[in-house]
Every structure is written in C-alpha cells, then in structure tokens.
Scaffold this active site. Structure first.
Site, mmCIF file in Angstrom:
data_model
loop_
_atom_site.group_PDB
_atom_site.id
_atom_site.type_symbol
_atom_site.label_atom_id
_atom_site.label_comp_id
_atom_site.label_asym_id
_atom_site.label_seq_id
_atom_site.Cartn_x
_atom_site.Cartn_y
_atom_site.Cartn_z
ATOM 1 N N HIS A 8 4.350 -2.657 9.754
ATOM 2 C CA HIS A 8 4.585 -3.026 11.151
ATOM 3 C C HIS A 8 3.306 -3.034 11.968
ATOM 4 C CE1 HIS A 8 6.373 -2.436 15.261
ATOM 5 N NE2 HIS A 8 7.274 -3.261 14.776
ATOM 6 N N ASP A 65 1.100 2.675 16.140
ATOM 7 C CA ASP A 65 2.126 2.090 15.284
ATOM 8 C C ASP A 65 2.134 2.815 13.942
ATOM 9 O OD1 ASP A 65 3.858 -0.109 14.086
ATOM 10 O OD2 ASP A 65 3.386 -0.977 16.036
ATOM 11 N N SER A 110 8.868 -6.198 19.332
ATOM 12 C CA SER A 110 7.615 -5.669 18.777
ATOM 13 C C SER A 110 6.538 -6.734 18.728
ATOM 14 C CB SER A 110 7.844 -5.139 17.356
ATOM 15 O OG SER A 110 8.326 -3.831 17.362
#
Length: 711
Positions: free
Chosen positions: A247, A173, A453
């Site tokens: 994220h 990520d 996600s």
C-alpha cells in the site's frame, strides 16, 4: 422559528503568498528565481503635463539611477512597456524594487513558459495493450474529457513546475519497497514506527528501516490475534485474509514516482522526494505510532516507547504529510493536539476521507487537515468514499463501471509482485514490467486499485508542486488555493438516475446506511474536483477563497454580514508596507438567486451585505492605489480579513425590505450557516467539531482502500 440550513460565504480576493519562513524552512527549500540575472517587464506611467513620452532608453537610465542599479533596456513590447535586464539580482527582487518607483505603473518578472509536455512514461498514454495495465493508462492525470470528467488536469501544471527535490512528502503507511525502478533515488531516510512486532512483521518494533516487509494476513493469524479488544486484529474475520498490499509503495508512486524516464508511470509531484514512515502492517496500526511518526517527520521530538530515549531529530523535515489511512469516529484530543503542533511547523497534512460511505473518518476530520474525498471517473462520489462537510476537495479514487472486468478506470501505481514478502524487480523488461504496478488483473474486479487512499496522494503531490514554486505558502493558503481552483462537480441532468449525496451524521451510527454513488455538492465532497493545472496557475494571481463555513449555529434571513478589506498593502514577502489602499471595489455574485445584496456602499473598506434567502454567494475585491480607483495595485496582494455579524430578526425577508432581482449565472445553492458575534482573524473559519470525546492512543487505523472483495 424553524432553524435555517447553513449558509456559506465565499470571498474571492488576492492574498500575500509569501509570508516569512522559519529558519528551518528557509534552509530546506529552494529559491525559484535566478540569482545571476533578472528579466522584468515594466509598464511606465504616462508623463504628467506632457504629450511626449521619454524614450525607453532614457527611462531605463533614469530608473537605474534612482534605484542605484545598472539596468539594461530590452524590447519594447507595448506602449510604455519594455523588458528591463539587470545582473546580480533575481527577477522577483528587481520587480519589487521597480514597482515601488513612482514612475512605474507595474513591474513583473518576465517568466519562461513551456509547451504542455506529455510525459514519456510507458504507461501514461491511452491505448495500453500490456496485460494488467488499464487500456486508458493514467487517465486520472490527464485533462478532463468525457467520460473521464474527474481527471485532475496535471499537464498544464507540469509546464510551470515539475517539482523540486528539496520538497519532502512524508508517506505514513505500510512502508515502501524502495528498490522499485520508479522509486529509486526518490526517497529520503525514514523510519519504522510500528511498535507491535506482529503488526510490523519484521521481528521487532521501532527501527530505522522503513522498508515494507509485507502485510499479508492468514486466517490463523486473525484467529490468534482476535481474542480481546486490545488485540491488533480485533473485529476482523476470515474475509480479511489477503496477500500483501504494498500500500505504501502505491501511495508513494502517485506522489513522486520518477517521471519522464521513458519507463513505467508518471506521478503528480514528479521531482519531489518521499519520506517513508512505517505505521501500518498486519491488521492496521495504532494511533500512538501514527502520531509519533507525524511528529518525527516534521522535526518534533519523539521518545522510543521501549527505552524512553529520545530519537535523533529528523534532519530531512517533511513539508507535506500524506495519511491514506484512518478509522471511524471523531477527531481525538491527541490527534487534535498533534495536528496543531504539526501545522505550527508549516507542514501541510493531507488525509483520505475513508471508504465506508459514511461520515469522514479520523484523522481526516481533524481541524486543519486537507481531507480528500473519492470520485469515480465521471465525477460522481465514488461508491465507497466517505463524505461530509470536512472534505476540502475530491479526486479520482478509481472505479469499474458496471462492475465488469477488465476494469476500465483503476488507478495505476507502483507496487511489488510478491504475494507475501517483497520480490526483486526485473531489470525493466517490457514484457514483465506490469508485474511491478498494481491495477487490474483483467479478470477480477476486486483486485483493482481503488479507494480514497489513492485520492489523497494526488492532492499531496499537488501540494508538493505548489511548495516547489512558492515554499512560503502556509497550510491555510494552500487549502484555499485548492478550494478556489477546484472544478465544479458535473451538472446533474434531468435524466439522472442517481440521487444527491446527503450529509451523514457525525459520527455515523451503526444503523445509518452507507451511501454509494451519488451526485456531489459542497457539503459532501468539498468545493469541487481537484484541478492541478488551475491550482498551479493560480499562484501568480494569488487567487484564494475565504469561507465562513460549518458553524454550528443558526443565521436567519434578513441578517447583515460585514466584510473588511485590509487598510494597507502587503509586500511580496508578507510584511505590511506603508502604502495605504486608496480605493476598494467590491462586487457580489448571487448565482442567479435572490440570496444577498449590498445594503451599504460597495466601494468602502467594510461594506455590509444583507441575506435575503438561503443559498450561496461570492464576493470579489479589487483595490487601487488612488482614491479615484484608476490605478490598480500591482506586484502586491491584499490581505483580506473577514468578519461576520448576524442577528436573529426572523425568517423571510422581513423588516419591510424587498430583495433585489436575481443576477449572475445560475447554479445550485450550497448550504451552511453562521451566527451573530462571529469574528474571523484571517480568511477561513472552519469548525468541524474538535472531537472532545477522545478515542485514546490504542485505536487501530487501517489503510483507505479495499482490503476485501467488494460485495
């Protein structure tokens, strides 16, 4: 002849859940059994030729002499059933030894059970009042209850396992801010695999620091890096201007945030550890970097793109890889090859389906990947979630009913308060702690955390729990456990205003409309909704589902399907034993439709089923050690092999044979297909399209959550 829709064959059976591990896996993963003493429940067979059973003490002594072990008899808990103790051996091993004795009907470990404890983390419970924290807390982890029917039911799983620190989940990520209070001491060493210094935003390319440097994006940066198709921001405009997403930190928190520490949030995997691998930055990331990181995470060799020197091999090999990223298109040859190599190491790859409402993105659509779709809180497909037959199961992605603020059902997870570069965390003061978690700000719906996600890490955390209990599970076994224990999608009421989800073309054409909320089915959102509790509780029984699915050919009605059970039992370490199965008993459930029935005896190893119409049916196999089907097999599990043959004998029921009356509970059919000459080695065949039209190594991938306000 009109082509038939697809037909799905689902076989429910028992499977040996402990195949032989590689040396690397054996060294890395823990044994879950005690090595100093054993507790086993033993059921003795009835004595032959006498009406008086020997005493429990006598039987324990005799059993110990035959085994060459010193056994101690414990409580008698039922007729001819008692607890047996031994030192110097674990419960699993002793149970296998006892089960092999001819005077023992079955033997199984006497396991410890615990109350379904609720985590004491501050933000877990319902009724939150702190600004920025959703009132319903971590609704997605709790037991499903209207209206939150998509909640994943993690509490029963935590009663059996809270994860093991030897299980490593790689998070590919944007990197992770490891100083977060809920991620301290939860990380193993990772790497930065972003080769483009602009994307990396840390002044260099690959290096050993996987800390998220921030991925904020300005209009000027987009303009400067959007000149040609090789530029990292190609195709992006001013609507992509955003603060840093953090994220990777959000994804990591859902998988393995510290739990039961009276602070912050709870995670699915609790005690599993996280390996941060940076592959996404400003404007996304390149396939070449992502694939290199995947390979390195599982111990495969990777060379530095600048020096061509081989990187040191990863000493902390990942057992699970989470990919909350992707882009449109078929699975490329490069991804396909990488996935095959990674699966060969025993690692499980979990990927989010995508957020465009079209066909499942790559790499989630690659063969062997556990693709995860997104659901809103009620169990319908999330408005943005991609969909299609490649999805394994679906999990919550967060949503805001009515698109009003404050958002009721976002996904809470770890984050950072910095808008560009990461800021230091407060020393856990209650009044400011919410700044370290990403949800809604209470006013702007576009700022909530939602997207597939966040669906994928819930599944990755579940896989971590499964491997914490049984480190020998294979990727295929784990996939079938998730499928076989998923909860059905909510029934569609007659007053429903939403339509059913439709399978999109693959790859989706630009002119194809994106599908918003719709009612899921097996061809669009996987076999059902993730249920962590059922998945973990399925391990002792070995429940799995085998599927013949997504085969690009036509199987007409009046076509025979043959299934086959193995001829020999399998021991708990996966090796075949010499004891043959004495009796098979198959049963069929047609879910209230005239779909199929046996056209041969159902008590043979290889019965034949005839298909009368399109729809879904399931098979259950029970096995016995004697020809009279009186003594069920215990402490061993059947290894099912499934084969199928089809003949294009015309539509309808044909052949002058009348289909049987409908039986079983009613359910709506799913669709699939198969064709003649098909042979399956093992339990699952899934041909999802191998994507031979490759995209090359320079295709940009992005994270699978909103990067701009929803409109």
């Amino acid at each position: 002849m009109k082509p038939s829709p697809w037909i799905r064959l689902m076989v429910v059976g028992t499977l040996a859940l402990s195949p032989v591990l590689t040396a690397q896996s054996q060294a890395a993963l823990p044994s879950r059994s005690s090595t100093t003493s054993a507790r086993v429940i033993v059921k003795y067979r009835s004595p032959v030729g006498t009406t008086t059973a020997p005493s429990a003490t006598h039987r324990t002594t005799s059993l110990g002499l035959r085994l060459g072990r010193s056994l101690m008899g414990g409580a008698t808990i039922a007729p001819q059933t008692q607890v047996v103790h031994a030192h110097g051996v674990d419960s699993q091993t002793l149970a296998r030894e006892l089960a092999a004795d001819p005077q023992v009907e079955y033997a199984e470990p006497d396991q410890r059970r615990r109350a379904h404890a609720i985590p004491n983390d501050s933000f877990y419970a319902n009724g939150q009042t702190l600004a920025g924290i959703p009132a319903k807390g971590q609704w997605y982890l709790r037991a499903p209850a209207a209206p939150a029917l998509a909640a994943i039911n993690a509490e029963p799983a935590w009663a059996l396992s809270t994860g093991n620190a030897n299980v490593v989940v790689a998070v590919l990520d944007s990197g992770i801010v490891g100083s977060h209070p809920d991620l301290l001491n939860k990380l193993v060493a990772g790497r930065d695999f972003i080769s483009d210094p602009f994307i990396a935003n840390d002044g260099n390319g690959w290096d050993a620091d996987a800390t998220d440097a921030g991925d904020w994006l300005t209009a000027a940066e987009i303009s400067a890096h959007n000149m040609t198709s090789n530029d990292p921001c190609w195709g992006m405009d001013a609507t992509f201007v955003a603060d840093s997403s953090w994220h990777g930190t959000q994804v990591a928190g859902l998988i393995g945030a510290a739990t039961n520490n009276a602070s912050g949030m709870a995670s699915v995997g609790q005690n599993v550890r996280i390996m941060p691998l940076r592959v996404l930055g400003k404007c996304g990331g390149w396939d070449s970097d992502i694939i290199a990181a995947m390979r390195w995470s599982v111990g495969l060799s990777v060379s530095d793109p600048v020096t061509s020197a081989a990187l040191p091999l990863n000493p902390n090999k990942a057992h699970v890889i989470n990919l909350s990223l992707g882009g449109p298109g078929l699975c490329s040859n490069t991804y396909n090859q990488a996935m095959a190599e990674i699966r060969a190491t025993g690692a499980v790859v979990v990927a989010s389906a995508g957020n465009d409402g079209l066909a499942v993105n790559s790499p989630a659509n690659c063969p062997g990947v556990i693709a995860v779709g997104g659901l809103d809180h009620s169990g319908t497909k999330g408005d943005m979630s991609s969909l299609g037959p490649e999805i394994t199961v679906s999990a919550p992605m967060g949503d805001c009913p009515g698109n009003t603020a404050p958002c009721g059902y976002p996904i809470l997870s770890t984050s950072n308060p910095g808008t560009t570069t990461p800021l230091a965390y407060a020393a856990n003061p209650t009044a400011t702690q919410s700044a370290s978690y990403f949800t809604s700000d209470g006013t702007l719906v576009s700022n909530v955390s939602r997207g597939t996600s966040f669906s994928a890490p819930m599944v990755a955390g579940t896989v971590g729990l499964l491997l914490s209990i049984n480190p020998a599970l294979t990727p295929d076994q784990i996939k079938r456990i998730l499928q076989g224990t998923s909860r059905p999608f909510p029934a569609v009421s007659t007053a429903a205003t939403l339509g059913g989800c439709a399978v999109p073309p693959t790859p989706s054409a630009i002119t194809v409309a994106s599908q918003a909320n719709c009612h899921c089915n097996g061809d669009t959102c996987g076999t059902g909704m993730l249920d962590v509790g059922q998945a973990i509780n399925a391990l002792p029984s070995g429940l799995v589902f085998a599927q013949i699915d997504n085969i690009p050919a036509v199987l007409t009605t009046n076509s025979p399907i043959q299934v086959r059970g193995s001829a020999f039992r399998a021991s708990t370490n996966g090796a075949a034993s010499s004891a043959a199965v004495g009796c098979y008993q198959w049963s069929i459930n047609t879910y209230g439709q005239n779909v199929a029935s046996f056209v041969s005896a159902s008590n043979t190893a290889t019965p034949t089923i005839n298909l009368w119409s399109l729809g879904r049916f399931s098979l259950t196999l029970s096995t016995f050690s004697d020809p009279q089907c009186l003594v069920p097999l215990a402490q061993t599990h059947e290894v099912l092999t499934v084969s199928a043959t089809g003949s294009n004998t015309g539509g309808g029921t044909g052949g002058g044979t009348t289909p049987p009356p409908s039986t079983g509970p009613s359910t709506s059919p799913s669709t699939a297909n198969s064709n003649g000459g098909l042979a399956l080695d093992g339990l699952t065949l899934a041909l999802f399209g191998l994507g031979l039209l490759g995209h090359g190594l320079r295709r940009r991938r992005s994270r699978h959550d909103p990067v701009k306000p929803m409109r």
